[in-house]
Design a protein around this motif. Structure first.
Motif, PDB file in Angstrom:
ATOM      1  N   LEU A  73     -12.591  39.073  -2.904  1.00 26.25           N
ATOM      2  CA  LEU A  73     -12.088  39.611  -1.648  1.00 26.25           C
ATOM      3  C   LEU A  73     -10.590  39.902  -1.727  1.00 26.25           C
ATOM      4  CD1 LEU A  73     -14.013  37.309   0.880  1.00 26.25           C
ATOM      5  CD2 LEU A  73     -14.589  39.646   0.166  1.00 26.25           C
ATOM      6  N   VAL A  74      -9.837  38.999  -2.384  1.00 25.79           N
ATOM      7  CA  VAL A  74      -8.398  39.201  -2.530  1.00 25.79           C
ATOM      8  C   VAL A  74      -8.107  40.440  -3.372  1.00 25.79           C
ATOM      9  CG1 VAL A  74      -6.295  38.260  -3.564  1.00 25.79           C
ATOM     10  CG2 VAL A  74      -7.763  36.795  -2.169  1.00 25.79           C
ATOM     11  N   PHE A  75      -8.837  40.618  -4.467  1.00 30.98           N
ATOM     12  CA  PHE A  75      -8.631  41.801  -5.310  1.00 30.98           C
ATOM     13  C   PHE A  75      -8.945  43.080  -4.539  1.00 30.98           C
ATOM     14  CE2 PHE A  75      -7.613  39.245  -8.755  1.00 30.98           C
ATOM     15  CZ  PHE A  75      -7.462  39.972  -9.927  1.00 30.98           C
ATOM     16  N   GLY A  76      -9.967  43.029  -3.650  1.00 32.45           N
ATOM     17  CA  GLY A  76     -10.269  44.189  -2.824  1.00 32.45           C
ATOM     18  C   GLY A  76      -9.110  44.551  -1.903  1.00 32.45           C
ATOM     19  N   ARG A  77      -8.452  43.531  -1.344  1.00 29.07           N
ATOM     20  CA  ARG A  77      -7.290  43.780  -0.485  1.00 29.07           C
ATOM     21  C   ARG A  77      -6.109  44.312  -1.301  1.00 29.07           C
ATOM     22  NH1 ARG A  77      -7.458  41.783   4.668  1.00 29.07           N
ATOM     23  NH2 ARG A  77      -9.267  40.506   5.210  1.00 29.07           N
ATOM     24  N   LEU A  78      -5.920  43.760  -2.493  1.00 32.96           N
ATOM     25  CA  LEU A  78      -4.830  44.235  -3.344  1.00 32.96           C
ATOM     26  C   LEU A  78      -5.043  45.694  -3.745  1.00 32.96           C
ATOM     27  CD1 LEU A  78      -4.302  41.137  -5.685  1.00 32.96           C
ATOM     28  CD2 LEU A  78      -2.763  41.949  -3.878  1.00 32.96           C
ATOM     29  N   ALA A  79      -6.300  46.068  -3.991  1.00 32.45           N
ATOM     30  CA  ALA A  79      -6.592  47.456  -4.359  1.00 32.45           C
ATOM     31  C   ALA A  79      -6.248  48.405  -3.223  1.00 32.45           C
ATOM     32  CB  ALA A  79      -8.064  47.589  -4.738  1.00 32.45           C
ATOM     33  N   ALA A  80      -6.451  47.960  -1.975  1.00 33.03           N
ATOM     34  CA  ALA A  80      -6.109  48.799  -0.826  1.00 33.03           C
ATOM     35  C   ALA A  80      -4.612  49.034  -0.730  1.00 33.03           C
ATOM     36  CB  ALA A  80      -6.621  48.142   0.457  1.00 33.03           C
ATOM     37  N   ARG A  81      -3.809  48.157  -1.344  1.00 29.65           N
ATOM     38  CA  ARG A  81      -2.361  48.281  -1.280  1.00 29.65           C
ATOM     39  C   ARG A  81      -1.776  48.934  -2.532  1.00 29.65           C
ATOM     40  NH1 ARG A  81       1.290  43.250   0.609  1.00 29.65           N
ATOM     41  NH2 ARG A  81       0.166  43.827   2.514  1.00 29.65           N
ATOM     42  N   TYR A  82      -2.316  48.586  -3.712  1.00 27.98           N
ATOM     43  CA  TYR A  82      -1.699  49.034  -4.966  1.00 27.98           C
ATOM     44  C   TYR A  82      -2.573  49.989  -5.778  1.00 27.98           C
ATOM     45  CZ  TYR A  82       1.320  45.053  -3.936  1.00 27.98           C
ATOM     46  OH  TYR A  82       2.168  44.169  -3.328  1.00 27.98           O
ATOM     47  N   GLY A  83      -3.838  50.150  -5.410  1.00 20.52           N
ATOM     48  CA  GLY A  83      -4.749  50.978  -6.188  1.00 20.52           C
ATOM     49  C   GLY A  83      -5.567  50.146  -7.162  1.00 20.52           C
ATOM     50  N   ALA A  84      -6.832  50.508  -7.329  1.00 16.49           N
ATOM     51  CA  ALA A  84      -7.754  49.693  -8.122  1.00 16.49           C
ATOM     52  C   ALA A  84      -7.346  49.611  -9.589  1.00 16.49           C
ATOM     53  CB  ALA A  84      -9.178  50.252  -8.005  1.00 16.49           C
ATOM     54  N   ARG A  85      -6.897  50.724 -10.177  1.00 15.40           N
ATOM     55  CA  ARG A  85      -6.596  50.714 -11.612  1.00 15.40           C
ATOM     56  C   ARG A  85      -5.483  49.732 -11.946  1.00 15.40           C
ATOM     57  NH1 ARG A  85      -3.349  54.594 -15.599  1.00 15.40           N
ATOM     58  NH2 ARG A  85      -1.764  53.575 -14.331  1.00 15.40           N
ATOM     59  N   ASP A  86      -4.406  49.745 -11.177  1.00 18.41           N
ATOM     60  CA  ASP A  86      -3.287  48.850 -11.474  1.00 18.41           C
ATOM     61  C   ASP A  86      -3.661  47.393 -11.249  1.00 18.41           C
ATOM     62  OD1 ASP A  86      -1.755  51.013 -12.154  1.00 18.41           O
ATOM     63  OD2 ASP A  86      -0.625  51.098 -10.277  1.00 18.41           O
TER      64      ASP A  86
END
Length: 460
Positions: A319-332
């Motif tokens: 869930l945390v990685f999903g939130r981070l992807a919304a902010r920084y992008g999935a690839r990074d």
């Protein structure tokens, strides 16, 4: 066959999408029972003990120096499980692309999902009979269950594109993985009680382990009913015109897709990167219980506690990685996760034997990065898939997905057989994360989304 009109996720009402997404999540919940209880925790060490008994009857496993002979080849009992996984994956590489092509042509993905899942669940239930020196049954179940799991996941992953808009996919994929870890945690907690309290329950340890393996098959089969009943089928689109038996049509469709893959260089580059770094992840997952029991001298109960901890942390990590992807992008975010995987490998190599507290600390780190890297890889690739080729492209993706790694398990098994130690075998996995990460850095997800003819979300 003429092209049928597509019913896309963006054309559906939000409430209808959410209902299907909730049903879709439950297949992660269902199959994670097999992945955690069987493939990750119990079957590797248990099959190794059965193989040791067959190779050295009446001799303690630690003192066994003889090989099994499989088709005339000498096989170390400690490497049998890894070689079996390797064989199953090579077979999957031949079968899954045809499964994907057939699924795209059928327009009945949810039915195929159920058929593959229930076949795999039935095979898993047969592990109740894995006893004595019957290592051949264990090998057969590993192969059949891996093929069925991989086939079902080809269909399952392809359905993500049909039920979620581009903006929703990171979130939906992450929630599916998170629910899967929660389901795996709950069943494994019950199995921990059964294995730990087997004397009080009137069971031998072997019976307790086999009962736990059986429970995973029942869980997998029963909860598959939720997505099968809650999803709906869509008509196929963008089909290659052909005629003849369904198998021939699938091969023709696959041949065209493979030829056209050259027109999707970012998707091809992503698959190449994923082949490497996911093989590393899958081999760590697959080998962790054997590494802990054989190299670090940890008991079965300690290993189950470890996986429970990983599952609990991974629920939040996804869930945390999903939130981070919304902010920084999935690839990074995935690239950052791969850097943490390298830290896991180095710590695991130096970890002293019988240090359970340090082992648990490493498990926390694994849990943080495990679900997130896998969930975001799935949603990232979904943007690179052309419409009407979802299952075919995800069949290539699934060839190196969880439980079907083969480069990593082959290297792990070979290094162990050559050195008689699991420490250099685990260290050898560093190359998979390094090469995979370097390749992933070259992938332009936005350009790949445009090449596939898809609409790109604001942040990728």
């Amino acid at each position: 066959m003429s092209e049928a009109p597509a019913t896309t996720a963006e054309g559906a009402e939000p409430a209808a999408r959410r209902r299907e997404q909730r049903a879709w999540y439950f297949y992660d919940w269902a199959n994670s029972a097999y992945v955690t209880t069987v493939a990750t925790v119990l079957l590797g060490p248990y099959l190794t003990s059965v193989a040791n008994r067959a190779a050295c009857p009446g001799v303690d496993a630690d003192d066994c120096t003889r090989d099994l002979h499989v088709l005339g080849l000498p096989i170390s009992p400690g490497s049998l499980f890894f070689y079996t996984t390797t064989f199953a994956t090579i077979l999957s590489a031949l079968v899954l692309p045809v499964v994907g092509a057939a699924a795209d042509r059928s327009g009945r993905k949810r039915v195929l999902l159920g058929a593959f899942a229930w076949a795999g669940a039935a095979a898993t239930c047969l592990l109740w009979f894995l006893d004595g020196t019957a290592w051949g049954l264990g090998v057969a179940v590993v192969v059949v269950a891996a093929l069925c799991l991989g086939s079902s996941l080809v269909v399952y992953d392809a359905l993500l594109i049909e039920i979620a808009t581009p903006e929703e996919r990171d979130r939906v994929s992450s929630r599916g993985w998170a629910l899967g870890y929660l389901g795996g945690f709950l069943l494994l907690a019950v199995n921990l009680a059964v294995v730990t309290l087997h004397d009080s329950l009137g069971l031998t340890q072997s019976q307790a382990v086999r009962l736990s393996l059986l429970s995973a098959g029942v869980w997998w089969g029963a909860f598959t009913l939720v997505p099968v009943l809650g999803l709906r089928d869509r008509p196929p689109v963008n089909l290659v015109a052909t005629s003849g038996p369904a198998v021939r049509e699938a091969f023709v469709q696959l041949r065209v897709t493979l030829r056209e893959l050259r027109g999707y260089p970012q998707a091809f580059r992503f698959l190449l990167a994923y082949l490497f770094f996911n093989d590393g992840i899958q081999t760590v997952i697959t080998s962790s219980s054997v590494y802990g029991s054989e190299q670090l001298d940890l008991g079965t109960t300690q290993l189950i506690v470890t996986i429970l901890l990983v599952q609990a942390v991974a629920f939040g990590g996804a869930l945390v990685f999903g939130r981070l992807a919304a902010r920084y992008g999935a690839r990074d975010v995935v690239l950052g996760g791969l850097a943490l995987w390298l830290v896991v490998i180095v710590i695991g190599f130096f970890l002293p034997a019988r240090q359970f507290a340090l082992w648990l600390a490493l498990a926390v780190l694994i849990g943080v990065v495990l679900g997130g890297t896998q969930a975001l890889s799935r949603s990232m690739f979904s943007h690179l898939v052309p419409r009407g080729r979802e299952a075919e492209f995800f069949s290539l993706y699934q060839a190196c997905e969880r439980g079907t790694s083969w480069f990593g398990t082959l290297v792990f098994g070979l290094v162990h057989q050559l050195t008689d130690s699991y420490r250099p075998a685990i260290l050898a996995l560093v190359v998979f994360f390094v090469v995979g990460g370097l390749l992933l850095r070259t992938v332009d997800v936005r350009a790949g989304t445009e090449q596939a003819g898809n609409r790109a979300p604001e942040l990728l």
